[in-house]
Structure formats: structure tokens, C-alpha cells
Design an enzyme around this catalytic site. Structure first.
Site, PDB file in Angstrom:
ATOM      1  N   TYR A   1      42.507  35.268 -14.613  1.00 42.85           N
ATOM      2  CA  TYR A   1      43.484  36.034 -15.385  1.00 42.85           C
ATOM      3  C   TYR A   1      44.390  36.849 -14.487  1.00 42.85           C
ATOM      4  CZ  TYR A   1      40.938  40.461 -14.682  1.00 42.85           C
ATOM      5  OH  TYR A   1      40.359  41.574 -14.139  1.00 42.85           O
TER       6      TYR A   1
ATOM      7  N   LYS B   1      40.496  36.239  -9.112  1.00 40.67           N
ATOM      8  CA  LYS B   1      40.576  37.140 -10.270  1.00 40.67           C
ATOM      9  C   LYS B   1      39.940  36.432 -11.467  1.00 40.67           C
ATOM     10  CE  LYS B   1      43.719  40.624 -12.156  1.00 40.67           C
ATOM     11  NZ  LYS B   1      42.758  41.726 -12.160  1.00 40.67           N
TER      12      LYS B   1
ATOM     13  N   GLU C   1      35.727  48.425  -3.419  1.00 36.42           N
ATOM     14  CA  GLU C   1      36.794  48.605  -4.411  1.00 36.42           C
ATOM     15  C   GLU C   1      36.139  49.117  -5.680  1.00 36.42           C
ATOM     16  OE1 GLU C   1      38.728  44.999  -5.764  1.00 36.42           O
ATOM     17  OE2 GLU C   1      36.849  43.892  -5.800  1.00 36.42           O
TER      18      GLU C   1
ATOM     19  N   LEU D   1      39.349  42.231  -4.399  1.00 35.79           N
ATOM     20  CA  LEU D   1      40.535  41.549  -4.911  1.00 35.79           C
ATOM     21  C   LEU D   1      41.757  42.067  -4.141  1.00 35.79           C
ATOM     22  CD1 LEU D   1      41.654  39.686  -7.245  1.00 35.79           C
ATOM     23  CD2 LEU D   1      42.284  41.815  -8.375  1.00 35.79           C
TER      24      LEU D   1
HETATM   25  N1  PDD Z   1      42.305  45.017 -12.591  1.00 38.03           N
HETATM   26  N2  PDD Z   1      40.200  45.209  -7.959  1.00 38.03           N
HETATM   27  C1  PDD Z   1      39.713  44.750  -9.117  1.00 38.03           C
HETATM   28  C2  PDD Z   1      38.279  44.332  -9.178  1.00 38.03           C
HETATM   29  C3  PDD Z   1      40.532  44.672 -10.253  1.00 38.03           C
HETATM   30  O1  PDD Z   1      40.039  44.210 -11.430  1.00 38.03           O
HETATM   31  C4  PDD Z   1      41.881  45.101 -10.158  1.00 38.03           C
HETATM   32  C5  PDD Z   1      42.831  45.035 -11.319  1.00 38.03           C
HETATM   33  C6  PDD Z   1      42.346  45.574  -8.914  1.00 38.03           C
HETATM   34  C7  PDD Z   1      43.770  46.027  -8.718  1.00 38.03           C
HETATM   35  O2  PDD Z   1      44.634  44.920  -8.729  1.00 38.03           O
HETATM   36  P1  PDD Z   1      46.183  45.066  -9.131  1.00 38.03           P
HETATM   37  O3  PDD Z   1      46.733  46.135  -8.283  1.00 38.03           O
HETATM   38  O4  PDD Z   1      46.751  43.734  -8.804  1.00 38.03           O
HETATM   39  O5  PDD Z   1      46.243  45.414 -10.605  1.00 38.03           O
HETATM   40  C8  PDD Z   1      41.480  45.613  -7.843  1.00 38.03           C
HETATM   41  C9  PDD Z   1      43.150  44.785 -13.727  1.00 38.03           C
HETATM   42  C10 PDD Z   1      44.247  45.783 -13.867  1.00 38.03           C
HETATM   43  C11 PDD Z   1      42.288  44.662 -14.967  1.00 38.03           C
HETATM   44  O6  PDD Z   1      41.286  43.972 -14.878  1.00 38.03           O
HETATM   45  O7  PDD Z   1      42.622  45.209 -16.014  1.00 38.03           O
END
Ligand code: PDD
Length: 293
Positions: A40, A154, A187, A211
Site C-alpha cells: 500500500y 510497504k 523506526e 521503511l
Molecule cells: N505509515 N515507517 C513505517 C513503518 C510506516 O508505516 C510509515 C508510514 C513511515 C513513514 O513513511 P512516509 O514518510 O512515506 O509516510 C515509516 C503510513 C503513513 C501509514 O501506514 O499510515
């Protein structure tokens, strides 16, 4: 200008159709439902201007490739669908959720037949954390990492993240950060995490344990623009010289973290560097409103 009301009809995209959200369905034998066999993206849109849409779609393509799903649309066609989905929904500031699963087939672990991947797009309101939250400060806890060994993908298999967030909620904090076996900060459940150590921005290097956040890239490039040295290396919360902790994600922008596991970070209030990075990032969000795609 869109009407912003949660009562307005929401529209979802599922397999080539836009439908009222409550009529948008996937089959019970969809492998996303049976096996979490899918990936996703979450993309932010501010008044019609997208935050790094290309980077999100490219990451979606990489996630699909990593699990051998062929994206059912070209990136250009996907971009167009994302824009249509945004315009069919009532929110000015929105998060657009894109999910791709391997498709529908009788339940069997082995993939031995051609399948049409399922593509779903939904749109929700995107309220960025309020100034009150910023003043009182985000709090977090740490947990031993219980996730799988491909966090760079992801994946929609988010059970560990759900459990981590539940634990954070029980402890009345906003996020849980995963620790490796040596207690390095990796993270968060849905965020990347950074420290300011002796004035240097430090964050874990990109590997299978985290990620590659699109917002993480923004934080790094903003920090470099401000003249900060950036180190991507393992780090711990108890390192000498650590004055600030920050987390980043599409839905949080960059947020100062003021306490972890009940211990204040620095002075226990948002630090100067974190606030500066956040202000610059929010300025970029505002600029998007005037530079619609
Ligand atoms: N989550 N690390 C993890 C495990 C994440 O699920 C996310 C983002 C990030 C940050 O990634 P980005 O900057 O590309 O949003 C880091 C999204 C927002 C979610 O699952 O809702």
C-alpha cells in the site's frame, strides 16, 4: 473550493470503478484478506497539490516488484486515478490510500495461477497534528521489534504495528518505536525516527529494518539545506549529546518527540531544530496549494 464535511458521500475506487464507499467491496477470497498478500501507499494532498506523488508511486512499484505483483496500471494511469479519487471526495487536505493485492483465488499459499491484482483507492481527511499537540509534545515508548525482516516493503501485513500502537495507547503515548536486539532505534509503528546528537541529525540507515519514508527524505534534505550534518547510522536513546528526538510520516509531517518511556528528551519540550524543520516542512505543504498538479 471543496465543501469540507464528513457527512458528504465518500467515494472509493475498486477494480476499475468509482463507487459510494459503502458499496465498494472486495471478494472474501481476495489474497489481501486471506494472507495480507499486498502492499500500500498513503499520499498526502493539500488543496489539490500532492506531496511527492511520484516518489510514493515509485515506492508502490518497488513494493509490488519485491513481492512479484505486476502493478495493474501504469504509473501515469495511477496518478490519474489518484487525482480522480481526490476530486470525487469532499476533503481539501486529504490522505489518499492506495492498496494493491495479488488478487482473488481459492485459498492456497502457493501462487500457481494468473490473477488480476486488486486495486483499491480511498480518500480520507488529513488533519495534521494540532499546535496543542505540538506544545504539549508527542510522547512515545519503545518496544522490541517483533516484525518480519522485510520492513523496506510497504506491506499491508501490519499486525505487529497494530499491536505496537495498541501498546502505545495502553501506555497513553502517541507512538511506539521499534528497537533492534542491541537497543538501537529503528523506526516507529507508522513513522521514521531521528535524533539530534551534538547538533547532527542522526537516523537509522535504509536497510531491511526500516521503511524508506518519503517524509524521512524530506527531513534529511531540509536539514542539509539548513547546513546540518546528517548521519545515517545505528543510534540509541541514551547517547551522550542527544538533545532532540523527531518522528516523521506523511500523516504527521515532522514532529518533535518530547518524552520516550517516561524520560524527557532534552528539556522535555519541542526543541529548536525540530521546530525549525517542522515550520519549513509546513511551508512546503502550503506551497503545494498554489502549485496544483
Ligand atoms: N505509515 N515507517 C513505517 C513503518 C510506516 O508505516 C510509515 C508510514 C513511515 C513513514 O513513511 P512516509 O514518510 O512515506 O509516510 C515509516 C503510513 C503513513 C501509514 O501506514 O499510515
Amino acid at each position: 473550493m471543496k465543501q469540507s464535511s464528513a457527512n458528504l458521500q465518500l467515494t472509493a475506487y475498486v477494480n476499475d470503478k468509482f463507487l459510494p464507499l459503502e458499496q465498494a467491496m472486495v471478494h472474501i477470497e481476495d489474497r489481501g484478506f486471506q494472507f495480507a498478500d499486498g502492499v500500500y501507499e498513503v499520499v498526502a494532498c493539500f488543496g489539490g497539490g500532492y506531496l511527492d506523488l511520484d516518489a510514493h508511486l515509485q515506492r508502490l512499484e518497488r513494493s509490488c516488484a519485491a513481492i512479484e505483483i505486476v502493478l495493474p496500471k501504469s504509473l501515469e494511469a495511477l496518478k490519474d486515478l489518484v487525482q480522480q479519487a481526490y476530486h470525487k471526495n469532499p476533503y481539501e487536505d486529504a490522505m489518499v490510500y492506495i492498496q494493491v493485492t495479488r488478487g482473488v483465488a481459492p485459498r492456497s499459499h502457493v501462487v500457481n495461477q494468473a490473477m488480476q491484482p486488486t486495486l483499491v483507492i480511498t480518500v480520507r481527511d488529513l488533519p495534521l497534528p494540532s499546535d496543542t499537540k505540538l506544545r504539549t509534545g508527542v510522547k512515545a515508548c519503545t518496544l522490541k521489534d517483533i516484525r518480519w525482516k522485510h520492513c523496506e516493503i510497504k506491506s499491508i501485513a501490519l499486525l505487529a504495528s497494530v499491536m505496537g500502537k495498541q501498546e502505545a495507547s495502553r501506555r497513553e503515548v502517541d507512538e511506539a518505536f521499534w528497537l533492534d536486539e542491541k537497543n538501537h532505534m529503528l523506526e516507529g509503528c507508522a513513522t521514521n525516527v531521528f535524533a539530534i546528537i551534538d547538533g547532527v541529525l542522526v537516523t537509522h540507515a535504509l536497510d531491511h529494518q526500516i521503511l524508506g519514508g518519503i517524509t524521512r527524505d524530506m527531513v534529511i534534505s531540509l536539514a542539509k539545506d539548513l547546513g546540518f550534518v546528517v548521519q545515517q547510522r545505528p543510534w540509541k536513546l541514551d547517547e551522550k549529546g542527544l538533545t532532540e528526538c523527531l518522528m516523521s510520516s506523511t500523516t504527521n509531517a515532522v514532529m518533535p518527540v518530547c518524552a520516550v518511556d517516561g524520560q524527557a528528551i532534552g528539556a522535555g519540550v519541542p526543541g529548536e531544530i525540530g521546530l525549525k524543520l517542522r515550520a519549513l516542512m509546513l511551508e512546503q505543504f502550503e506551497e503545494l496549494r498554489h502549485a496544483k498538479v
